[in-house]
Design a protein around this motif. Sequence first.
Motif, PDB file in Angstrom:
ATOM      1  N   LEU A   1      -1.187   6.339   2.592  1.00  0.00           N
ATOM      2  CA  LEU A   1      -2.496   5.752   2.817  1.00  0.00           C
ATOM      3  C   LEU A   1      -2.460   4.822   4.028  1.00  0.00           C
ATOM      4  O   LEU A   1      -3.354   4.847   4.873  1.00  0.00           O
ATOM      5  CB  LEU A   1      -2.953   4.987   1.575  1.00  0.00           C
ATOM      6  N   ARG A   2      -1.400   4.029   4.124  1.00  0.00           N
ATOM      7  CA  ARG A   2      -1.255   3.113   5.269  1.00  0.00           C
ATOM      8  C   ARG A   2      -1.221   3.899   6.576  1.00  0.00           C
ATOM      9  O   ARG A   2      -1.886   3.539   7.545  1.00  0.00           O
ATOM     10  CB  ARG A   2       0.028   2.296   5.100  1.00  0.00           C
TER      11      ARG A   2
ATOM     12  N   PRO B   1       0.830  -1.204   0.000  1.00  0.00           N
ATOM     13  CA  PRO B   1       0.000   0.000   0.000  1.00  0.00           C
ATOM     14  C   PRO B   1       0.865   1.255   0.000  1.00  0.00           C
ATOM     15  O   PRO B   1       2.020   1.240   0.431  1.00  0.00           O
ATOM     16  CB  PRO B   1      -0.802  -0.114   1.303  1.00  0.00           C
ATOM     17  N   ASP B   2       0.308   2.321  -0.513  1.00  0.00           N
ATOM     18  CA  ASP B   2       0.969   3.619  -0.482  1.00  0.00           C
ATOM     19  C   ASP B   2       1.259   3.945   0.989  1.00  0.00           C
ATOM     20  O   ASP B   2       0.359   3.877   1.831  1.00  0.00           O
ATOM     21  CB  ASP B   2       0.036   4.667  -1.104  1.00  0.00           C
TER      22      ASP B   2
END
Length: 188
Positions: A67-68, A63-64
């Motif tokens: 974002l995480r 995940p980015d």
Amino acid sequence: MRHERVTDEIREQAALHALGLLDPEQARALERHLGSCPVCEAEVRALAGTAAALPLALPAAPPDPALRRKLLERAAPAPALPDHVVRAAEGDWTPTGCAGVDVKPLFANPAKDEVTMLVRMSPGAVYPAHHHAGPEQCYVLQGEVRIGNLVLHAGDYGRAPVDTIHPVTTSPLGCLLLIVSSGHDAVV
């Protein structure tokens, strides 16, 4: 209407439904139809399994990081902060009427008939016997306190139950106590 065989139109509707792409009205109409048409029901069931497996066909990707981080921040519980704070330099010491015994109120909870306070006793101070209208908790922060024959030193804790008489309390060397008790204790 009950269908005899799968048509291109049925395949298209079933695929859109399986992917969640039908508008809500079309989706409700198709779902009502499925209860009476085994051909359409079988097509939707087959395509739903295929649609569910589509994400598994993609290569794994981390995940980015931004974002995480956002997701973890949202998932973390908010830290609990005290709703009442008294700083060391705040509040006043008030004489109790007994020589060398002062109190500094920290918090009062009238609904529970409970007060939390610091009690400071000068060397040689004496506090008379008193009746506990509620349980009393005493934690010795500094020095030594004598409650009748009981001696408590810094770090010691004592609890007296409700409706008891506390004998005369003294502090030959002085002390600082944290007390949680009823606001209706009375000298006897």
